[in-house]
Motif scaffolding. Sequence first.
Motif, PDB file in Angstrom:
ATOM      1  N   GLU A 141      79.518  -3.394  -7.821  1.00  0.00           N
ATOM      2  CA  GLU A 141      80.868  -2.870  -7.651  1.00  0.00           C
ATOM      3  C   GLU A 141      81.806  -3.957  -7.121  1.00  0.00           C
ATOM      4  O   GLU A 141      82.967  -4.063  -7.551  1.00  0.00           O
ATOM      5  CB  GLU A 141      80.850  -1.677  -6.688  1.00  0.00           C
ATOM      6  CG  GLU A 141      80.113  -0.454  -7.219  1.00  0.00           C
ATOM      7  CD  GLU A 141      80.813   0.145  -8.434  1.00  0.00           C
ATOM      8  OE1 GLU A 141      82.034  -0.003  -8.550  1.00  0.00           O
ATOM      9  OE2 GLU A 141      80.132   0.761  -9.265  1.00  0.00           O
ATOM     10  N   LYS A 142      81.307  -4.766  -6.175  1.00  0.00           N
ATOM     11  CA  LYS A 142      82.129  -5.840  -5.626  1.00  0.00           C
ATOM     12  C   LYS A 142      82.458  -6.875  -6.691  1.00  0.00           C
ATOM     13  O   LYS A 142      83.604  -7.349  -6.798  1.00  0.00           O
ATOM     14  CB  LYS A 142      81.387  -6.504  -4.456  1.00  0.00           C
ATOM     15  CG  LYS A 142      82.199  -7.600  -3.777  1.00  0.00           C
ATOM     16  CD  LYS A 142      81.429  -8.194  -2.610  1.00  0.00           C
ATOM     17  CE  LYS A 142      82.237  -9.302  -1.946  1.00  0.00           C
ATOM     18  NZ  LYS A 142      81.486  -9.913  -0.823  1.00  0.00           N
ATOM     19  N   ALA A 180      85.036  -5.507  -8.987  1.00  0.00           N
ATOM     20  CA  ALA A 180      86.362  -5.540  -8.369  1.00  0.00           C
ATOM     21  C   ALA A 180      86.943  -6.946  -8.391  1.00  0.00           C
ATOM     22  O   ALA A 180      88.132  -7.150  -8.680  1.00  0.00           O
ATOM     23  CB  ALA A 180      86.269  -5.027  -6.932  1.00  0.00           C
TER      24      ALA A 180
END
Length: 286
Positions: A176-177, A180
């Motif tokens: 997810e990081k 992003a």
Amino acid sequence: MGQSLGCVQVEQSTVAVKEHFGKFDDVLQPGCHCLPWCLGYKLAGGLSLRLQQLDVRCETKTKDNVFVTVVASIQYRALAEKAADAFYKLSNTKAQIQSYVFDVIRASVPTMELDSVFEQKNEIAKAVEKELEKAMSTYGFEIVQTLIVDIEPDVRVKAAMNEINAASRLRVAANEKAEAEKILQIKKAEGEAESKYLSGLGIARQRQAIVDGLRDSVLAFSENVPGTSAKDVMDMVLVTQYFDTMKEIGASSKSSSVFIPHGPGAVRDVATQIRDGLLQAQNAQH
């Protein structure tokens, strides 16, 4: 219960077993009963009808060779209409129930993997309850509820499972990081591209405005001052811009500039070089 002068008192939620010369005679319900001991009657014992609970801990192995401790909670009670069977047929009710629980759990859990044991604990409880009902009903007991209240794997297995779960969550968080950061980079690149595009449009319009202004100035000067050519006007404009540049450099205290020959004749040489370059380019195109 108490006995005095051949009378017996049976407490609530309890039944008593009466014998006549050592043989079962009757089941006494709660209340006061006459029990003439001189005629061979005696009280063999009492039996509670209250709901009782037995917690059984059973260690076994799963299909994927993981040792687990299964804790089963058995809720049972004696049936008043079968009090004689419950009193005479079993000497140790809890031990008998525990044996059946062990038998069912150790027969069903080894056919499942560890994850399935957690997922199917209700099925295990139903299997235990079914087997107990079938067995204990003949002894005068009713199985009210069977619950699997805990499943405890080996400590090292539990720690490994926690590490696997933590690693999985960290992997999801890292993905997810990264996603992003990817979006931020894309948006940043799109912003920079848009900024450069708009900056290019601004520079192009600025240069277009300068060219249009110079053209209008040359035409106006040529019309208002007879005998001057466009070349003379351009030379004057270049000289004017040259001196303006020199003025800005001198006014700045922290300017980092490269100095080139700056005599008045050098300006004419620069103008000549620009015109010659333009003429050579036009000749090359022809």
